[in-house]
Design a protein around this motif. Structure first.
Motif, PDB file in Angstrom:
ATOM      1  N   HIS A  51      51.621  93.560  48.695  1.00 36.99           N
ATOM      2  CA  HIS A  51      52.937  93.206  49.219  1.00 36.99           C
ATOM      3  C   HIS A  51      53.056  93.603  50.690  1.00 36.99           C
ATOM      4  N   GLN A  52      54.140  93.128  51.314  1.00 33.83           N
ATOM      5  CA  GLN A  52      54.362  93.467  52.715  1.00 33.83           C
ATOM      6  C   GLN A  52      54.482  94.969  52.909  1.00 33.83           C
ATOM      7  N   GLN A  53      55.045  95.682  51.905  1.00 31.75           N
ATOM      8  CA  GLN A  53      55.181  97.136  52.024  1.00 31.75           C
ATOM      9  C   GLN A  53      53.824  97.820  52.122  1.00 31.75           C
ATOM     10  N   ASP A  54      52.821  97.263  51.420  1.00 35.46           N
ATOM     11  CA  ASP A  54      51.473  97.841  51.475  1.00 35.46           C
ATOM     12  C   ASP A  54      50.882  97.689  52.876  1.00 35.46           C
ATOM     13  N   ILE A  55      51.049  96.494  53.446  1.00 33.53           N
ATOM     14  CA  ILE A  55      50.538  96.254  54.801  1.00 33.53           C
ATOM     15  C   ILE A  55      51.279  97.120  55.805  1.00 33.53           C
ATOM     16  N   SER A  88      55.568  95.739  69.214  1.00 29.72           N
ATOM     17  CA  SER A  88      56.744  96.468  68.730  1.00 29.72           C
ATOM     18  C   SER A  88      57.715  95.589  67.957  1.00 29.72           C
ATOM     19  N   THR A  89      57.735  94.287  68.232  1.00 32.01           N
ATOM     20  CA  THR A  89      58.679  93.401  67.550  1.00 32.01           C
ATOM     21  C   THR A  89      58.043  92.634  66.390  1.00 32.01           C
ATOM     22  N   THR A  90      56.818  92.977  66.040  1.00 29.95           N
ATOM     23  CA  THR A  90      56.134  92.277  64.953  1.00 29.95           C
ATOM     24  C   THR A  90      56.813  92.565  63.614  1.00 29.95           C
ATOM     25  N   GLY A  91      57.111  91.506  62.873  1.00 29.67           N
ATOM     26  CA  GLY A  91      57.682  91.650  61.539  1.00 29.67           C
ATOM     27  C   GLY A  91      56.712  91.137  60.490  1.00 29.67           C
ATOM     28  N   ILE A  92      56.615  91.844  59.371  1.00 34.82           N
ATOM     29  CA  ILE A  92      55.721  91.441  58.274  1.00 34.82           C
ATOM     30  C   ILE A  92      56.595  91.103  57.074  1.00 34.82           C
ATOM     31  N   LYS A  93      56.516  89.870  56.595  1.00 36.20           N
ATOM     32  CA  LYS A  93      57.402  89.435  55.517  1.00 36.20           C
ATOM     33  C   LYS A  93      56.614  88.739  54.409  1.00 36.20           C
ATOM     34  N   CYS A  94      57.043  88.954  53.179  1.00 33.09           N
ATOM     35  CA  CYS A  94      56.450  88.271  52.027  1.00 33.09           C
ATOM     36  C   CYS A  94      57.182  86.955  51.784  1.00 33.09           C
ATOM     37  N   VAL A  95      56.430  85.886  51.593  1.00 30.52           N
ATOM     38  CA  VAL A  95      56.990  84.593  51.194  1.00 30.52           C
ATOM     39  C   VAL A  95      56.117  84.073  50.060  1.00 30.52           C
ATOM     40  N   GLY A  96      56.620  84.173  48.821  1.00 28.16           N
ATOM     41  CA  GLY A  96      55.786  83.816  47.673  1.00 28.16           C
ATOM     42  C   GLY A  96      54.635  84.785  47.564  1.00 28.16           C
ATOM     43  N   ASN A  97      53.423  84.248  47.419  1.00 29.94           N
ATOM     44  CA  ASN A  97      52.254  85.129  47.351  1.00 29.94           C
ATOM     45  C   ASN A  97      51.500  85.150  48.676  1.00 29.94           C
ATOM     46  N   SER A  98      52.194  84.806  49.771  1.00 29.72           N
ATOM     47  CA  SER A  98      51.599  84.877  51.098  1.00 29.72           C
ATOM     48  C   SER A  98      52.416  85.845  51.956  1.00 29.72           C
ATOM     49  N   VAL A  99      51.829  86.268  53.062  1.00 28.84           N
ATOM     50  CA  VAL A  99      52.505  87.157  54.001  1.00 28.84           C
ATOM     51  C   VAL A  99      52.647  86.419  55.328  1.00 28.84           C
ATOM     52  N   VAL A 100      53.847  86.462  55.902  1.00 35.77           N
ATOM     53  CA  VAL A 100      54.128  85.755  57.150  1.00 35.77           C
ATOM     54  C   VAL A 100      54.099  86.752  58.301  1.00 35.77           C
ATOM     55  N   LEU A 101      53.300  86.439  59.315  1.00 37.72           N
ATOM     56  CA  LEU A 101      53.157  87.283  60.495  1.00 37.72           C
ATOM     57  C   LEU A 101      53.376  86.420  61.727  1.00 37.72           C
ATOM     58  N   HIS A 102      54.373  86.774  62.531  1.00 36.64           N
ATOM     59  CA  HIS A 102      54.721  85.985  63.723  1.00 36.64           C
ATOM     60  C   HIS A 102      54.972  84.522  63.363  1.00 36.64           C
ATOM     61  N   GLY A 103      55.566  84.315  62.193  1.00 33.70           N
ATOM     62  CA  GLY A 103      55.911  82.961  61.770  1.00 33.70           C
ATOM     63  C   GLY A 103      54.779  82.183  61.127  1.00 33.70           C
TER      64      GLY A 103
END
Length: 256
Positions: free
Chosen positions: A131-135, A159-174
Motif C-alpha cells: 500500500h501507499q503507507q508501506d512506500i 518535497s511536494t511529492t504525493g504517493i496515492k493508492c488507486v485500485g491496486n496501483s500507486v500514483v506518483l506525480h499523476g
C-alpha cells in the motif's frame, strides 16, 4: 402463380436486407471510429496503467525538453551574476531539479505471490498487497536516515511529492505504477540501513513479509544515478500549522 409471387417477394426483400446490413456496418464503423469495438488486452487494469504511464512519461519528457529550451534562450539574453548563479545551483540541488550520483540503497517492495493469494482465500486481500503507507514508511525512514536524494520507480521525489493508492496501483506525480516498487536513496548506507531497521512501521511490515511472503528487499548500491525532477514546481495548495485547514490556491494554479 404462387411461385411467381415468391420470386417477386425475394427480389423485393433482398435489396431491403442488403440496405439494412449496410446501415448496420455504417453505424458500427461510426461508433468504433476505426477502433476495435471489443478490445482485448487494453481492457485489463494492467494494460490501462501501462498505457497511461507511457503517455505521462512522454508528456514529462516533452515538458523537460521545453524547459531546457527556455533555459537556453534565457542564457542567450545575458550572463547571470556569479553569486546568483551559485545560489541558483545550490537551491536546484536542494529542490531536486538537478541529477545526482552517489552510493546508497535500493528497497524493492512486492505484493504477495499469486500462489499465496490462492492458498489464503479467507485472508483479507489488503494484507497481501503493498500500500501507499508501506512506500511512505520506507521513504520517511530513508529521509530520517539522512538521504541526500530519493527516487521511486526512477522518478525523483521532492518535497511536494504525493504517493496515492488507486485500485491496486500507486500514483506518483499523476502517473500510475504497478508493483514491484523500487525506492532508491543516495546517502550514507549504514545510516540509511539503520533508519530502516529502526522504523516501527517497517518492523510491522516484516511480519507480513514472513506470513504472506510480501516482497521486501534491500540492496546496497555502490553508485546510483538519479535523474532530476522534471515535473512542475507550482504549489497547488497549502495550510499553516495551527490554523484552520482552508487550502489557499496559488496564483499560478488559479491563473491570476
Amino acid at each position: 402463380m404462387r411461385r411467381l409471387r415468391r420470386i417477386s417477394l425475394w427480389r423485393a426483400g433482398a435489396p431491403l436486407a442488403l440496405l439494412c446490413a449496410g446501415l448496420l456496418f455504417a453505424t458500427s464503423a461510426t461508433n468504433a471510429r476505426g477502433t476495435d469495438l471489443r478490445p482485448s488486452r487494453n481492457t485489463t487494469l494492467a494494460g490501462l496503467v501501462e498505457e497511461q504511464s507511457r503517455r505521462s512519461a512522454s508528456l514529462v519528457r516533452q515538458h523537460a525538453a521545453l524547459t531546457q529550451d527556455i533555459e537556453k534562450l534565457q542564457a542567450q539574453q545575458g550572463s547571470i551574476d556569479p553569486v546568483l548563479s551559485k545560489q541558483l545551483k545550490d537551491l536546484s540541488d536542494a529542490v531536486g531539479t538537478t541529477p545526482v550520483t552517489g552510493p546508497g540503497l535500493t528497497v524493492t517492495l512486492k505484493d504477495a505471490p499469486s500462489q499465496v493469494v490462492k492458498d489464503n482465500p479467507d485472508v483479507d486481500a489488503d494484507w497481501l498487497v503493498i500500500h501507499q503507507q508501506d512506500i511512505q514508511a520506507v521513504v520517511n525512514a530513508l529521509w530520517a536516515g539522512g538521504a541526500d536524494a530519493i527516487s521511486i520507480q526512477n522518478h525523483r521525489v521532492i518535497s511536494t511529492t504525493g504517493i496515492k493508492c488507486v485500485g491496486n496501483s500507486v500514483v506518483l506525480h499523476g502517473v500510475p505504477y504497478l508493483p514491484p516498487y523500487k525506492i532508491s536513496a543516495i546517502g550514507d548506507r549504514r545510516k540509511l540501513q539503520k533508519a530502516l531497521d529502526d522504523s516501527q512501521y517497517i518492523e510491522n511490515l516484516q511480519d507480513y513479509v514472513v506470513k504472506f511472503q510480501l516482497g521486501y528487499d534491500v540492496k546496497n548500491e555502490s553508485s546510483i544515478a538519479m535523474p532530476a525532477y522534471e515535473g512542475t514546481l507550482d504549489l497547488q495548495s497549502a495550510t499553516v500549522p495551527g490554523f484552520p485547514r482552508t487550502p489557499s490556491t496559488s496564483p499560478t494554479a488559479s491563473g491570476r
